[in-house]
Design an enzyme around this catalytic site. Structure first.
Site, short mmCIF file in Angstrom:
data_model
loop_
_atom_site.label_atom_id
_atom_site.label_comp_id
_atom_site.label_asym_id
_atom_site.label_seq_id
_atom_site.Cartn_x
_atom_site.Cartn_y
_atom_site.Cartn_z
N HIS A 280 0.86 -1.18 0.00
CA HIS A 280 0.00 0.00 0.00
C HIS A 280 0.89 1.23 0.00
O HIS A 280 1.87 1.30 0.74
CB HIS A 280 -0.91 0.04 1.24
CG HIS A 280 -1.75 1.28 1.29
ND1 HIS A 280 -2.94 1.37 0.61
CD2 HIS A 280 -1.53 2.48 1.86
CE1 HIS A 280 -3.43 2.59 0.77
NE2 HIS A 280 -2.60 3.28 1.54
N ASP B 36 -15.69 1.60 7.33
CA ASP B 36 -14.69 2.59 6.92
C ASP B 36 -15.27 3.50 5.84
O ASP B 36 -14.99 4.70 5.82
CB ASP B 36 -13.41 1.93 6.39
CG ASP B 36 -12.43 2.97 5.88
OD1 ASP B 36 -11.97 3.77 6.72
OD2 ASP B 36 -12.18 3.03 4.67
N ARG C 122 -15.43 11.82 7.77
CA ARG C 122 -14.16 12.52 8.05
C ARG C 122 -13.87 13.55 6.98
O ARG C 122 -13.38 14.65 7.27
CB ARG C 122 -13.01 11.50 8.13
CG ARG C 122 -13.06 10.64 9.37
CD ARG C 122 -12.11 9.46 9.25
NE ARG C 122 -10.76 9.87 8.98
CZ ARG C 122 -9.87 9.14 8.29
NH1 ARG C 122 -10.20 7.95 7.83
NH2 ARG C 122 -8.66 9.59 8.10
N SER D 298 -8.11 3.15 8.89
CA SER D 298 -8.83 3.15 7.62
C SER D 298 -8.07 2.33 6.57
O SER D 298 -8.64 1.45 5.91
CB SER D 298 -9.01 4.60 7.16
OG SER D 298 -9.49 4.67 5.85
N LYS E 235 -8.90 -2.03 5.68
CA LYS E 235 -9.23 -2.55 4.35
C LYS E 235 -8.19 -3.57 3.89
O LYS E 235 -8.53 -4.62 3.35
CB LYS E 235 -9.29 -1.39 3.35
CG LYS E 235 -10.54 -0.53 3.52
CD LYS E 235 -10.60 0.61 2.54
CE LYS E 235 -9.56 1.65 2.81
NZ LYS E 235 -9.93 3.03 2.84
N1 URA Z 1 -6.78 6.58 2.44
C1 URA Z 1 -7.69 5.85 3.12
O1 URA Z 1 -8.16 4.84 2.65
N2 URA Z 1 -8.04 6.28 4.35
C2 URA Z 1 -7.54 7.39 4.92
O2 URA Z 1 -7.90 7.70 6.03
C3 URA Z 1 -6.61 8.14 4.19
C4 URA Z 1 -6.24 7.72 2.95
#
Ligand code: URA
Length: 429
Positions: A82, A161, A168, A183, A187
């Site tokens: 990621h 999320d 957010r 977050s 995932k």
């Molecule tokens: N990408 C995400 O998936 N979540 C975040 O909080 C910030 C960037």
């Protein structure tokens, strides 16, 4: 505890237990905690922070709010990477097929562009026919035949999320290390991985402008991954200038193919090999970064990586031969002689958005053919009149981005040392 008590505890700087966090998120997913309450809680977390234990509990709660990928018992190890996002960051397109050459599965769930940073899915969608909405059965089929897949997050993954991120976004609570950690990792961990590597970027084109922030985020994400049983490693890399030369959607597919064919910019190749080596080591599939790098380099040299890329594109419906050509090029020249001291990398990303290579509003169509080619590097010497950036766009769009791009380049008389691509001291203070 009642939702109001959970909010008040965090508001007052208290620590919540893992069970309290899990229950609060489960109640939010089921509609027993209202959006207003979750928004207040997110602000409390933003202001008060969370301990590592709380952050890991929140990560787990977000992960458990939806589907977990369940793999066949004889499936090869699953690895993923990621990146926190940057300009010109096309590493996923090169790394997923390279790792597949090592016999592992790469079930990479990626995202669209966000602000100035490009999105892996948008880049791949510049290949006509390429699908990024695969369901789990299609993901499994592609992994069995190719070993890698790059697709969008399926709707069942971490639904809490999705709701929380949307809140957010409109309540100024995105830039919180525990919330970002939970977050992203919530995932990723739903993918059922055996190893994960994080590319945490810092600098003018990154989410995290300061090294210290990037380091703190990397530490929290690694800690959450490890606590939740997924061997996780992180690299902190420079985003004070674009990664590689080509930026934009089709442009980054073109550059990724160049790297997979053994050519392309050295920084893209070096970062890809390092991230690949880190995840192979984290998952226990290689004894050290050096030997893992040699293996990955071998898969580049043999053409295996490019072959897997072509197979992945075909498995996802893409027609690589129909990749559109880039829009017509024009160059901007330096108006000063000296050293390239700084690049407003975020401005370069926003110029691409302005040209139509990113979205101003959700749902906007993307023009895959626009982009930039960054022709210098930090620390380079430039002469007056020397082209430093090439713009691919329609002629009538040129003037629109000229000022933004001209203001993005800082040339000084004093020599400037080029920044390291990867922070050598890693996550250590
Ligand atoms: N990408 C995400 O998936 N979540 C975040 O909080 C910030 C960037």
């Amino acid at each position: 505890m009642l939702p109001v008590e959970v909010i008040a505890r965090k508001r007052d700087g208290g620590v919540l237990s893992s069970d309290e966090i899990r229950q609060f998120i489960a109640d939010y997913t089921d509609g027993r905690v209202a959006d207003e309450q979750m928004a207040a809680w997110a602000m409390a977390v933003y202001l008060r922070g969370m301990t590592s234990t709380e952050t890991a509990a929140l990560t787990d709660a977000l992960r458990l709010s939806g589907q977990q990928f369940e793999w066949p018992s004889d499936a090869p190890p699953r690895l993923d990477k990621h990146s926190t996002g940057g300009v010109g960051d096309k590493v996923s397109l090169v790394l997923a097929p390279l790792l597949a050459c090592c016999g592992v599965w790469v079930p990479m769930l990626s995202g669209r562009g966000l602000g100035a940073t490009g999105g892996t899915l948008d880049k791949l969608c510049s290949i006509p026919g390429f699908r990024v909405d695969l369901g789990f059965d299609e993901i499994l089929r592609a992994l069995k035949s190719v070993g890698c897949v790059i697709t969008g997050t399926t709707p069942g993954i971490a639904p809490a999320d999705r709701k929380l991120y949307a809140l957010r976004d409109i309540t100024a609570t995105v830039a919180s290390i525990p919330l970002i950690t939970a977050s992203i990792m919530g995932k990723k961990l739903a993918e059922g991985l055996n190893g994960l590597v994080l590319d945490v970027k810092w600098g003018r084109g990154a989410f995290m402008k300061e090294r210290a922030q990037a380091r703190a985020l990397a530490q929290q994400m690694v800690a959450a991954g490890q606590r939740l049983g997924v061997p996780t490693s992180a690299v902190i890399s420079d985003m004070n200038q674009p990664l590689g030369k080509l930026c934009g959607n089709a442009a980054e597919v073109i550059e990724s193919i160049a790297v997979l064919r053994g050519d392309g910019p050295a920084d893209v190749r070096a970062l890809t090999l390092r991230l690949g080596a880190e995840v192979l080591v984290a998952a226990g599939l290689s004894s050290g970064v050096e030997s893992a790098t040699t293996v990955l380099q071998g898969h580049l040299d043999s053409g295996c990586g490019f072959e897997r890329f072509e197979q992945m594109v075909a498995a996802q419906g893409g027609r690589l031969a129909e990749l559109p050509a880039l829009a017509s090029p024009s160059e901007l020249a330096s108006r000063r002689k000296g050293s390239v001291a700084a690049i407003d990398t975020e401005a370069l990303g926003l110029a691409i958005v302005e040209l139509g290579g990113g979205r101003r509003q959700p749902g906007d169509q993307i023009d895959p053919t626009v982009g930039l080619e960054y022709l210098v590097r930090l620390g380079d010497h430039v002469e007056v009149g020397q082209p430093w950036i090439r713009v691919f766009c329609r002629p009538e769009q040129r003037e629109r981005v000229r000022h933004r791009l001209e203001a993005a380049l800082l040339v000084t008389d004093e020599p400037v040392a080029p920044p390291p691509l990867i922070l050598a001291d890693g996550l250590a203070e």
